[in-house]
Design an enzyme around this catalytic site. Sequence first.
Site, PDB file in Angstrom:
ATOM      1  N   LYS A  63      -0.799   5.696  -8.436  1.00  0.00           N
ATOM      2  CA  LYS A  63      -1.022   5.931  -7.006  1.00  0.00           C
ATOM      3  C   LYS A  63      -2.274   6.777  -6.808  1.00  0.00           C
ATOM      4  O   LYS A  63      -2.509   7.737  -7.543  1.00  0.00           O
ATOM      5  CB  LYS A  63       0.196   6.625  -6.409  1.00  0.00           C
ATOM      6  N   SER A 109       5.300   6.657   0.874  1.00  0.00           N
ATOM      7  CA  SER A 109       3.869   6.519   0.837  1.00  0.00           C
ATOM      8  C   SER A 109       3.345   5.830  -0.429  1.00  0.00           C
ATOM      9  O   SER A 109       2.152   5.560  -0.529  1.00  0.00           O
ATOM     10  CB  SER A 109       3.213   7.904   0.959  1.00  0.00           C
ATOM     11  N   SER A 119       8.961   9.166  -0.792  1.00  0.00           N
ATOM     12  CA  SER A 119       7.802   8.292  -0.945  1.00  0.00           C
ATOM     13  C   SER A 119       7.794   7.381  -2.160  1.00  0.00           C
ATOM     14  O   SER A 119       6.950   6.486  -2.236  1.00  0.00           O
ATOM     15  CB  SER A 119       6.511   9.118  -0.936  1.00  0.00           C
TER      16      SER A 119
END
Length: 470
Positions: A80, A160, A184
């Site tokens: 990420k 996220s 997330s």
Amino acid sequence: MTDLTELTAVQLLDGYREGRFSPVDATRAALERAERIQPEVNAFVRLTADEALARAAESAERWRRGEPAGLLDGVPVTVKDILLMRGGPTLKGSKTISETLSEKGRWDEDAPSVARLRAHGAVFLGKTTTPEFGWKGVTDSPLSGVTRNPYDPTRTAGGSSGGAAAAVALGAGPLALGTDGGGSVRIPAAFCGIFALKPTYGRVPLYPASAFGTLAHVGPMTRDAADAALLLDVIGTPDSRDWSALPPAPGSFVAGLTGGVHGLRVAYSPSLGGQVAVRPAVAAAVRRAVERLAGLGAYVEETDPDFTDPVDAFHTLWFTGAARVTQHLGPHQRELLDPGLREICGVGARLTALDYLAAVDVRMELGRRMGRFHDTYDLLVTPTLPITAFEAGTEVPKGSGHRRWTGWTPFTYPFNLTQQPAATVPVGRDGDGLPIGLQLVAARHRDDLVLRAAHALYEAGIAGLRPSGT
């Protein structure tokens, strides 16, 4: 011929060991899949194909000699774009960060979890998308646009860590690193039909420290619990850059997978005591899975943890963290921010130290209550989310009446406040074919129990989904 993008990390490693295919084969297949899915789902900020193939070739040579470098030698992974990965920028979904200069003037450092993957020979495919600074439960940003759901590209992938979830679901690497400050890794994993674990806080070291403080965790996002256990064995070791990191776990998470659920005391809370309105399809799928846990020998009781929604305290901690992230920005840079982020930063900047400490008091009381709860119950089971994926490009479902993403994620953020391990397991689909997640929560430091129960669901054939056409 075997489709290598359909294999888990464990299966890839078996294939390398037996000489049926090589890390180069697996990396090429994963890169081809990533390039194919990118126009439709937008999972990646950047692909690092040349570096990946070079690392894969080095791994293939080590396997040929019978000398793999570590537990994940040659396995394709994604990271990420919140976590540092040397050799390229970490932009965090923001136009306010320079691609050419880091805070230290160069991009030459790995986050602790990335460094551990590198030491174990993993192959980095690239960086995955995030909302700006990871601030919300869906993945769209001013920098990289909207990330879409593998099951229906008109729907959100969640966030996220939405890019990571979409990549794993579609076969662009079996392993991904995500971050979780309020759900997330679990939110997008539930929406995209994969497994994800938010470990106990400190189990996976984090550097640089998050502005969201001890709400922020790093966690594995994978096809199944076995892969997550393997990944956690690699990344769950201390790093001197994180003073809050835990000491090594007493044993291997992989070795602890096989105990099953027989005799475990499981509390099933379908709606947190009626506080959450759960869609019927979600409730039914989760209940079926819970019944299967009982059939596997767990002692299941329908009961609720003793707390009310801590959303106001969470908002105080979250909004002040967001304000801190953007504190250094000038007026022109603030205009570049996601409007929703800019709004919560304004709220956070107006909160006082006393407001913050009052939220900490709520957090501590919640932690006490959950600690007592787990004196009686080994595991808490809830839906991961009360809904399935909604339209892409919006923070909340249209017509829901919610103002912020926390309105539709009431099962996830409480366990960031308490720092407990919590995982999501895919246990079915709704009438539109969209994935449904079940959440497993255990007492702090009992990540092994969460992984063990999840693995039992996979072994029993309850868990596990794949989007069509991949």
